[in-house]
Design a protein around this motif. Structure first.
Motif, PDB file in Angstrom:
ATOM      1  N   THR A  94       3.025  -4.030  -2.005  1.00 45.72           N
ATOM      2  CA  THR A  94       1.984  -3.212  -1.377  1.00 45.72           C
ATOM      3  C   THR A  94       0.758  -4.076  -1.194  1.00 45.72           C
ATOM      4  OG1 THR A  94       1.125  -2.440  -3.511  1.00 45.72           O
ATOM      5  CG2 THR A  94       2.815  -1.085  -2.447  1.00 45.72           C
ATOM      6  N   GLY A  95      -0.113  -3.650  -0.290  1.00 44.92           N
ATOM      7  CA  GLY A  95      -1.332  -4.397  -0.055  1.00 44.92           C
ATOM      8  C   GLY A  95      -2.009  -3.930   1.212  1.00 44.92           C
ATOM      9  N   VAL A  96      -2.959  -4.739   1.666  1.00 39.62           N
ATOM     10  CA  VAL A  96      -3.712  -4.447   2.885  1.00 39.62           C
ATOM     11  C   VAL A  96      -3.633  -5.664   3.787  1.00 39.62           C
ATOM     12  CG1 VAL A  96      -5.958  -3.867   3.863  1.00 39.62           C
ATOM     13  CG2 VAL A  96      -5.283  -2.898   1.665  1.00 39.62           C
ATOM     14  N   ALA A  97      -3.235  -5.459   5.025  1.00 41.18           N
ATOM     15  CA  ALA A  97      -3.155  -6.522   6.015  1.00 41.18           C
ATOM     16  C   ALA A  97      -3.802  -6.038   7.302  1.00 41.18           C
ATOM     17  CB  ALA A  97      -1.701  -6.917   6.272  1.00 41.18           C
ATOM     18  N   ASP A  98      -4.740  -6.828   7.815  1.00 44.26           N
ATOM     19  CA  ASP A  98      -5.462  -6.474   9.044  1.00 44.26           C
ATOM     20  C   ASP A  98      -6.137  -5.114   8.921  1.00 44.26           C
ATOM     21  OD1 ASP A  98      -4.594  -8.859  10.228  1.00 44.26           O
ATOM     22  OD2 ASP A  98      -2.748  -7.913  10.965  1.00 44.26           O
ATOM     23  N   GLY A  99      -6.649  -4.831   7.719  1.00 44.89           N
ATOM     24  CA  GLY A  99      -7.359  -3.584   7.506  1.00 44.89           C
ATOM     25  C   GLY A  99      -6.476  -2.360   7.372  1.00 44.89           C
ATOM     26  N   ARG A 100      -5.148  -2.547   7.243  1.00 42.60           N
ATOM     27  CA  ARG A 100      -4.230  -1.406   7.145  1.00 42.60           C
ATOM     28  C   ARG A 100      -3.369  -1.561   5.903  1.00 42.60           C
ATOM     29  NH1 ARG A 100      -1.127  -0.730  12.692  1.00 42.60           N
ATOM     30  NH2 ARG A 100      -0.735   1.321  11.770  1.00 42.60           N
ATOM     31  N   SER A 101      -3.239  -0.471   5.140  1.00 42.52           N
ATOM     32  CA  SER A 101      -2.429  -0.491   3.918  1.00 42.52           C
ATOM     33  C   SER A 101      -0.956  -0.427   4.280  1.00 42.52           C
ATOM     34  CB  SER A 101      -2.799   0.695   3.023  1.00 42.52           C
ATOM     35  OG  SER A 101      -4.158   0.628   2.649  1.00 42.52           O
ATOM     36  N   PHE A 102      -0.121  -1.092   3.457  1.00 42.91           N
ATOM     37  CA  PHE A 102       1.307  -1.112   3.750  1.00 42.91           C
ATOM     38  C   PHE A 102       2.106  -1.036   2.456  1.00 42.91           C
ATOM     39  CE2 PHE A 102       0.339  -5.571   2.958  1.00 42.91           C
ATOM     40  CZ  PHE A 102       1.430  -5.998   2.199  1.00 42.91           C
ATOM     41  N   LEU A 103       3.348  -0.580   2.608  1.00 43.09           N
ATOM     42  CA  LEU A 103       4.349  -0.583   1.547  1.00 43.09           C
ATOM     43  C   LEU A 103       5.611  -1.204   2.133  1.00 43.09           C
ATOM     44  CD1 LEU A 103       5.744   0.273  -1.130  1.00 43.09           C
ATOM     45  CD2 LEU A 103       6.135   2.512  -0.076  1.00 43.09           C
ATOM     46  N   ARG A 104       6.128  -2.256   1.451  1.00 42.42           N
ATOM     47  CA  ARG A 104       7.300  -2.954   1.962  1.00 42.42           C
ATOM     48  C   ARG A 104       8.358  -3.032   0.869  1.00 42.42           C
ATOM     49  NH1 ARG A 104       5.160  -7.503   3.055  1.00 42.42           N
ATOM     50  NH2 ARG A 104       4.654  -6.983   5.218  1.00 42.42           N
ATOM     51  N   VAL A 105       9.592  -2.685   1.231  1.00 42.01           N
ATOM     52  CA  VAL A 105      10.728  -2.782   0.322  1.00 42.01           C
ATOM     53  C   VAL A 105      11.793  -3.629   1.008  1.00 42.01           C
ATOM     54  CG1 VAL A 105      12.517  -1.533  -0.934  1.00 42.01           C
ATOM     55  CG2 VAL A 105      10.222  -0.548  -0.741  1.00 42.01           C
ATOM     56  N   SER A 106      12.194  -4.714   0.351  1.00 41.70           N
ATOM     57  CA  SER A 106      13.229  -5.607   0.874  1.00 41.70           C
ATOM     58  C   SER A 106      14.359  -5.681  -0.140  1.00 41.70           C
ATOM     59  CB  SER A 106      12.660  -7.010   1.130  1.00 41.70           C
ATOM     60  OG  SER A 106      11.526  -6.958   1.973  1.00 41.70           O
ATOM     61  N   ASN A 107      15.568  -5.878   0.349  1.00 38.29           N
ATOM     62  CA  ASN A 107      16.708  -5.936  -0.567  1.00 38.29           C
ATOM     63  C   ASN A 107      17.814  -6.794   0.038  1.00 38.29           C
ATOM     64  OD1 ASN A 107      17.175  -3.571   1.315  1.00 38.29           O
ATOM     65  ND2 ASN A 107      19.181  -3.684   0.327  1.00 38.29           N
ATOM     66  N   SER A 108      18.657  -7.280  -0.852  1.00 41.58           N
ATOM     67  CA  SER A 108      19.897  -7.908  -0.410  1.00 41.58           C
ATOM     68  C   SER A 108      20.904  -6.819  -0.089  1.00 41.58           C
ATOM     69  CB  SER A 108      20.441  -8.834  -1.508  1.00 41.58           C
ATOM     70  OG  SER A 108      20.645  -8.089  -2.710  1.00 41.58           O
ATOM     71  N   GLY A 109      21.998  -7.206   0.505  1.00 40.41           N
ATOM     72  CA  GLY A 109      22.996  -6.207   0.855  1.00 40.41           C
ATOM     73  C   GLY A 109      23.860  -6.681   1.993  1.00 40.41           C
ATOM     74  N   PRO A 110      24.728  -5.807   2.480  1.00 38.14           N
ATOM     75  CA  PRO A 110      25.594  -6.187   3.592  1.00 38.14           C
ATOM     76  C   PRO A 110      24.787  -6.394   4.871  1.00 38.14           C
ATOM     77  CG  PRO A 110      25.792  -3.849   3.132  1.00 38.14           C
ATOM     78  CD  PRO A 110      24.961  -4.427   2.025  1.00 38.14           C
ATOM     79  N   ALA A 111      25.341  -7.195   5.766  1.00 42.52           N
ATOM     80  CA  ALA A 111      24.679  -7.439   7.046  1.00 42.52           C
ATOM     81  C   ALA A 111      24.630  -6.151   7.863  1.00 42.52           C
ATOM     82  CB  ALA A 111      25.408  -8.536   7.815  1.00 42.52           C
ATOM     83  N   VAL A 112      23.487  -5.880   8.449  1.00 42.52           N
ATOM     84  CA  VAL A 112      23.286  -4.684   9.261  1.00 42.52           C
ATOM     85  C   VAL A 112      23.096  -5.124  10.711  1.00 42.52           C
ATOM     86  CG1 VAL A 112      21.855  -2.648   9.671  1.00 42.52           C
ATOM     87  CG2 VAL A 112      22.195  -3.483   7.337  1.00 42.52           C
ATOM     88  N   PRO A 113      24.015  -4.764  11.597  1.00 43.01           N
ATOM     89  CA  PRO A 113      23.832  -5.109  13.008  1.00 43.01           C
ATOM     90  C   PRO A 113      22.553  -4.478  13.547  1.00 43.01           C
ATOM     91  CG  PRO A 113      26.075  -4.350  12.588  1.00 43.01           C
ATOM     92  CD  PRO A 113      25.284  -4.052  11.357  1.00 43.01           C
ATOM     93  N   PRO A 114      21.758  -5.217  14.327  1.00 42.05           N
ATOM     94  CA  PRO A 114      20.513  -4.634  14.868  1.00 42.05           C
ATOM     95  C   PRO A 114      20.743  -3.341  15.641  1.00 42.05           C
ATOM     96  CG  PRO A 114      20.545  -7.014  15.200  1.00 42.05           C
ATOM     97  CD  PRO A 114      21.900  -6.636  14.674  1.00 42.05           C
ATOM     98  N   ALA A 115      21.895  -3.222  16.294  1.00 46.27           N
ATOM     99  CA  ALA A 115      22.169  -2.005  17.067  1.00 46.27           C
ATOM    100  C   ALA A 115      22.379  -0.785  16.179  1.00 46.27           C
ATOM    101  CB  ALA A 115      23.399  -2.218  17.951  1.00 46.27           C
ATOM    102  N   GLU A 116      22.643  -0.996  14.874  1.00 47.50           N
ATOM    103  CA  GLU A 116      22.905   0.116  13.964  1.00 47.50           C
ATOM    104  C   GLU A 116      21.630   0.672  13.335  1.00 47.50           C
ATOM    105  OE1 GLU A 116      26.234   1.439  12.567  1.00 47.50           O
ATOM    106  OE2 GLU A 116      26.355   0.970  14.698  1.00 47.50           O
ATOM    107  N   VAL A 117      20.507  -0.047  13.483  1.00 48.65           N
ATOM    108  CA  VAL A 117      19.285   0.351  12.777  1.00 48.65           C
ATOM    109  C   VAL A 117      18.822   1.730  13.222  1.00 48.65           C
ATOM    110  CG1 VAL A 117      16.850  -0.192  12.462  1.00 48.65           C
ATOM    111  CG2 VAL A 117      18.549  -2.006  12.319  1.00 48.65           C
ATOM    112  N   ALA A 118      18.764   1.969  14.532  1.00 47.94           N
ATOM    113  CA  ALA A 118      18.290   3.264  15.028  1.00 47.94           C
ATOM    114  C   ALA A 118      19.177   4.400  14.531  1.00 47.94           C
ATOM    115  CB  ALA A 118      18.229   3.253  16.554  1.00 47.94           C
TER     116      ALA A 118
END
Length: 341
Positions: free
Chosen positions: A263-287
């Motif tokens: 978490t933090g502030v970037a460009d004056g905007r607060s954010f929450l980021r969660v990253s993880n390992s895992g199986p590959a996700v095709p970009p077309a599947e994200v939506a």
């Protein structure tokens, strides 16, 4: 009075006002040329000029005729101008939930009516998408709720139909039914959270995303990079957002099993980021993964697993708080999910 009637009176009033001004000028000049009492009249040869009373009568007759003409023309002109509006109103009245695919289709008009039709067509398109999403959601929710109920009934029927069933067999069947009930409870809680976040009816108060993320993580092993990230919103919903992101990262992981929460502030905007390992996700599947009851590979209900509502809840809470949700597949597998407020 209708808008057409108002426009007619407006046109007729302006027209008659101008006519009255034009008629008043000769009347004023005529009154100024009448000789005063006692003044000897100057005789004119073969004078045929009409007197003031005649001019007044003629002017009033012309003004009355002008009023009639102005009303008729105003009625016709206003009807012509308002015809696209009547078309828009009639078509919009005929459009209902069963035929939201219809459009107004007022084309070739680069004016206010064309803009109104374009705005309404865009509104109908969004309503159609919302109704279709609702129908899919109800159908999927019915399926998800029916599956464990069917499994529970089957387990109990098999256990009761077995005359040789022991106490251990019945106890095992009961444990399976309890597990299915817990799965239903988690699903219903997720549905309630989703409905509450989509309604948008919640109080907004100052919150710190870092504190909410820390409380949502609990004792799970994750890598933390928490810096103050102040924003405003519903603390319970935002805690649910962080918990769903972490749950999703834990559930959809692989043997590397690493999770990073920042978490933090970037460009004056607060954010929450969660990253993880895992199986590959095709970009077309994200939506598709952001839609209800969707999981990677098309999997559905899994006992002890998820229901495909985690990212859907995250998106609904982010939308309710007017936050930006960015979901990016990692090149080495897994996801980077960032919510910016």
């Amino acid at each position: 009075m209708s808008l057409r009637g108002q426009l007619t009176l407006l046109y007729a009033g302006a027209f008659v006002g101008c006519g009255a001004a034009l008629v008043g000028v000769p009347l004023l000049r005529t009154s100024q040329t009448v000789p005063a009492p006692g003044t000897p009249a100057v005789p004119r040869a073969r004078e045929s000029v009409a007197g003031p009373p005649d001019v007044l009568v003629t002017s009033l007759v012309v003004l009355a005729a002008t009023l009639v003409v102005a009303v008729v023309l105003g009625w016709l002109i206003s009807g012509r101008l308002l015809r696209p509006l009547r078309t828009i109103t009639g078509t919009a009245r005929d459009i209902s939930a069963s035929n939201l695919h219809r459009r107004l289709g007022v084309e070739g008009r680069d004016n206010e009516f064309g803009e109104l039709a374009a705005v309404l067509d865009d509104l109908f398109a969004r309503l159609e998408a919302a109704f279709e999403a609702q129908r899919r959601f109800v159908a999927n929710a019915s399926h998800e709720l029916r599956t464990p109920l069917t499994a529970e009934r089957t387990l109990l029927q098999v256990a009761l139909a077995d005359p040789a069933a022991t106490a251990d067999d019945l106890r095992a069947a009961c444990q399976d039914v309890l597990a299915l009930g817990e799965a239903q409870e988690r699903l219903i809680d997720a549905l309630l959270t989703l409905a509450g976040s989509e309604s948008g009816a919640f109080p907004r108060e100052p919150v710190d995303l870092a504190a909410l993320a820390a409380s949502a993580i609990g004792d799970r092993a994750v890598s933390l990079h928490l810096e103050p990230a102040p924003t405003a919103g519903d603390a319970q919903l935002l805690r649910s957002l962080a918990a769903n992101l972490v749950d999703n990262a834990v559930r959809h992981n692989d043997s590397r099993a690493w999770i990073d929460v920042a978490t933090g502030v970037a460009d004056g905007r607060s954010f929450l980021r969660v990253s993880n390992s895992g199986p590959a996700v095709p970009p077309a599947e994200v939506a598709r993964l952001l839609e209800p009851f969707q999981q990677l590979g098309g999997a559905r209900l899994r006992l002890g697993g998820g229901h495909g509502l985690g990212l859907t809840i995250v998106r609904a809470i982010a939308d309710a708080h007017r936050a930006e949700l960015a979901v990016r597949p990692r090149r080495t597998g897994g996801l980077d999910v960032t919510v910016t407020f």
